[in-house]
Design a protein around this motif. Structure first.
Motif, PDB file in Angstrom:
ATOM      1  N   ARG A  83       1.416   1.869  -4.523  1.00 57.68           N
ATOM      2  CA  ARG A  83       2.076   2.977  -4.528  1.00 57.68           C
ATOM      3  C   ARG A  83       3.512   2.601  -4.882  1.00 57.68           C
ATOM      4  O   ARG A  83       4.033   1.384  -4.451  1.00 57.68           O
ATOM      5  N   ARG A  94       2.644   4.903  -8.896  1.00 56.83           N
ATOM      6  CA  ARG A  94       1.749   3.702  -8.705  1.00 56.83           C
ATOM      7  C   ARG A  94       2.358   2.664  -9.850  1.00 56.83           C
ATOM      8  O   ARG A  94       2.392   2.833 -10.862  1.00 56.83           O
ATOM      9  N   GLU A 115      -2.686   0.280  -2.402  1.00 58.38           N
ATOM     10  CA  GLU A 115      -3.668   1.409  -2.544  1.00 58.38           C
ATOM     11  C   GLU A 115      -4.878   1.101  -1.654  1.00 58.38           C
ATOM     12  O   GLU A 115      -5.190  -0.008  -1.861  1.00 58.38           O
TER      13      GLU A 115
END
Length: 187
Positions: A83, A94, A115
C-alpha cells in the motif's frame, strides 16, 4: 539550502519525539529499515539536535539484500505490491516492492504496508526479503547537530535505534524529487 540543488523539495518534516505518539516517525521506538514515499528519490535529514541516548541512524543497502535472489526471483518480487503512503494528490493506492529502472533495481519497502493475500511463492520470497533485511550488514551511526545525511531512497533502506535519554532529538527531513533533466543520464 544545499538540498534544493538536488531537485524539487516535495516535503519537509520535523522528525521529533511526541509524547505518547503511535506514529512510527514521532515515537521513541526503534524503526526497522524501510524506504519512504516512492516519489522521494532522495531523502535528506539535517540534524538540529540529538537525544542524549539512542536515535542512531541505520542504513541497509538493498543491493546487499537482493544479492541472494536470482533474476527470476527478482521478477516475482516486482509483482508484490505494498500500500502506498497516500501523501500527495494523485498518489496510487499501491506500489511494487521492486521495479527496474534503466537497468537498476529500485526498492519500495515499508514492511508494515505489505498487501495481504499473497500466494505461497510470493509469501515465501517476501519472507526471504524480510530475513535478508535483518541479516545483511547495517551501517549504524549517530548524526551530530549540524550534520546532513543524504540517501538514495530507492536503494538505501533506513531506520533508527530506540530514542532514549532526554528524547530531544530533532531531525529536519526533506523528500526530494530529482528534476527530469537531473534524473536522465547524459547522452
Amino acid at each position: 539550502m544545499l538540498v534544493e540543488g538536488l531537485g524539487e523539495v516535495i516535503q519537509t518534516t520535523d522528525v521529533t519525539v511526541k509524547s505518547g505518539s503511535r506514529a512510527l516517525v514521532t515515537s521513541v521506538r526503534g524503526l526497522e529499515p524501510h524506504t519512504d514515499h516512492h516519489r522521494a528519490d532522495i531523502v535528506a535529514w539535517h540534524c538540529i539536535r540529538q537525544s542524549s541516548r539512542g536515535g542512531e541512524s541505520l542504513l541497509v543497502d538493498s543491493r546487499d539484500v537482493l544479492a541472494s535472489f536470482t533474476e527470476s526471483e527478482k521478477r516475482v518480487l516486482e509483482t508484490i505490491h505494498l500500500r502506498e503512503h497516500r501523501v500527495f494528490e494523485g498518489d496510487p493506492e499501491r506500489h511494487p516492492l521492486l521495479r527496474c529502472e534503466r537497468g537498476r533495481h529500485r526498492c519500495y519497502y515499508s514492511f508494515w504496508l505489505v498487501e495481504e493475500g499473497l500466494d505461497a511463492e510470493r509469501r515465501h520470497l517476501l519472507e526471504r526479503f524480510h530475513d535478508r533485511v535483518r541479516q545483511v550488514e547495517r551501517r549504524q551511526f549517530r548524526l551530530r547537530p549540524g550534520e546532513l545525511l543524504l540517501i538514495d531512497n530507492g536503494r538505501m533502506l533506513h531506520g533508527r535505534t530506540p530514542i532514549g535519554g532526554d528524547q530531544q532529538r530533532l531531525l529536519r527531513r526533506f523528500w526530494i524529487a530529482r528534476r527530469a533533466a537531473a534524473a536522465e543520464p547524459a547522452a
